[in-house]
Design a protein around this motif. Sequence first.
Motif, PDB file in Angstrom:
ATOM      1  N   ARG A  47       0.835  -1.211   0.000  1.00  0.00           N
ATOM      2  CA  ARG A  47       0.000   0.000   0.000  1.00  0.00           C
ATOM      3  C   ARG A  47       0.866   1.256   0.000  1.00  0.00           C
ATOM      4  O   ARG A  47       0.573   2.223  -0.701  1.00  0.00           O
ATOM      5  CB  ARG A  47      -0.932   0.000   1.214  1.00  0.00           C
ATOM      6  N   GLU A  48       1.928   1.233   0.793  1.00  0.00           N
ATOM      7  CA  GLU A  48       2.802   2.409   0.854  1.00  0.00           C
ATOM      8  C   GLU A  48       3.488   2.659  -0.481  1.00  0.00           C
ATOM      9  O   GLU A  48       3.576   3.800  -0.936  1.00  0.00           O
ATOM     10  CB  GLU A  48       3.851   2.202   1.957  1.00  0.00           C
ATOM     11  N   PHE A  49       3.937   1.592  -1.136  1.00  0.00           N
ATOM     12  CA  PHE A  49       4.670   1.777  -2.393  1.00  0.00           C
ATOM     13  C   PHE A  49       3.740   2.125  -3.549  1.00  0.00           C
ATOM     14  O   PHE A  49       4.038   3.014  -4.350  1.00  0.00           O
ATOM     15  CB  PHE A  49       5.450   0.496  -2.727  1.00  0.00           C
ATOM     16  N   THR A  50       2.615   1.414  -3.664  1.00  0.00           N
ATOM     17  CA  THR A  50       1.734   1.609  -4.823  1.00  0.00           C
ATOM     18  C   THR A  50       0.868   2.850  -4.706  1.00  0.00           C
ATOM     19  O   THR A  50       0.357   3.337  -5.714  1.00  0.00           O
ATOM     20  CB  THR A  50       0.800   0.398  -5.006  1.00  0.00           C
ATOM     21  N   LYS A  51       0.680   3.346  -3.475  1.00  0.00           N
ATOM     22  CA  LYS A  51      -0.206   4.493  -3.219  1.00  0.00           C
ATOM     23  C   LYS A  51      -1.652   4.192  -3.628  1.00  0.00           C
ATOM     24  O   LYS A  51      -2.400   5.077  -4.031  1.00  0.00           O
ATOM     25  CB  LYS A  51       0.298   5.747  -3.932  1.00  0.00           C
TER      26      LYS A  51
END
Length: 355
Positions: A47-51
């Motif tokens: 979630r943090e990487f893909t936004k």
Amino acid sequence: MQVIDWDLAVSTGARLVRPGPQVSREEARQAVTELRTLSREAEGHVREFTKIHTETAPQPATIVDRPGWIKANVEGFRVVLEPLTQRMSGGANPPPAIVSAVGSRITGVEVGAVLAFLASRVLGQYELFLPPDPTGQEPIGRLTLVAPNIVYAEREMGVDPHDFRLWVCLHEETHRVQFTGVPWLREYVRSQMTEFLLASDLDLPTLLERLRNAADTVADVVRGGEGNLIDAIQSPGQKEILDRLTAVMTLVEGHGDYVMDAVGPSVVPSVAEIRAKFAQRREGGSRVDRTVRRLLGIEIKMKQYAEGSAFVRKVVDQVGIDGFNKVWTSPETLPTPQEITDPDAWIHRVIGTPA
């Protein structure tokens, strides 16, 4: 009318599937516990990487053995094929009861045999199609990890178990994030699959012709040809639909591969070694194994990973992750089959700036 004897498919698959690796009860318990924990950890990284964000509450992964994976996929097939079953039951000239009964048992055995082959190879999947929940409380999808296959793969490749398990979870959690964070995506895939099934030509002469084509394809692949059963049995009207399905699945599979490798270096110390050995493992196997994979279209899926990952990488390199995420705006912003191999064309059409 029952097109496939689902109970027979489950029992056939469970009977034919190879046993998993030898593990002690404690090793099995530890693997299940760690996979559940790592799936939660992986979701945060993804979630943090893909936004890509969602209001859906995190759910622990479902850990299954090989027979459990077969049973879960039969349940999914029943949901997917329901529109086709209803259409055949309501047709003007339904086949005689004896034909339906015999045919459903034959297809049940065939489906079970295919699932038995796949059940010893699949590491995990995000199940899009679950039986309806009368309470409305259960999530619409489910992340499933096949513990025996993950343990077998990590042993076969000689890689760090913790790193490999987290690496696998990163890929599969990406699919959960895609389908829970992009509200329209699941319904789009479902509608395309339904349209594909209902575009089938169901009259007996056509079905016999398809079976002959399938038999010819099997013979050709055994001799080293490049065909597969999907191409052999589809109607001309289904090709355009299948192209759209292939494009979206190439995107989601490639995105999963891209994310697992992009996030990997910061949280999976041995990611480079794992990727190299896993790529080699994908290309390996006996001649019989490679033949069956080609027949079932698994080689096409491997190509999807590579083409989809290359598309995502090129777009992110040029316009960043926020620019890439415009792909999730609507079905109209999905890449076409041609754009998958020409990311610049997608950038120009959707982003609106010269690549």
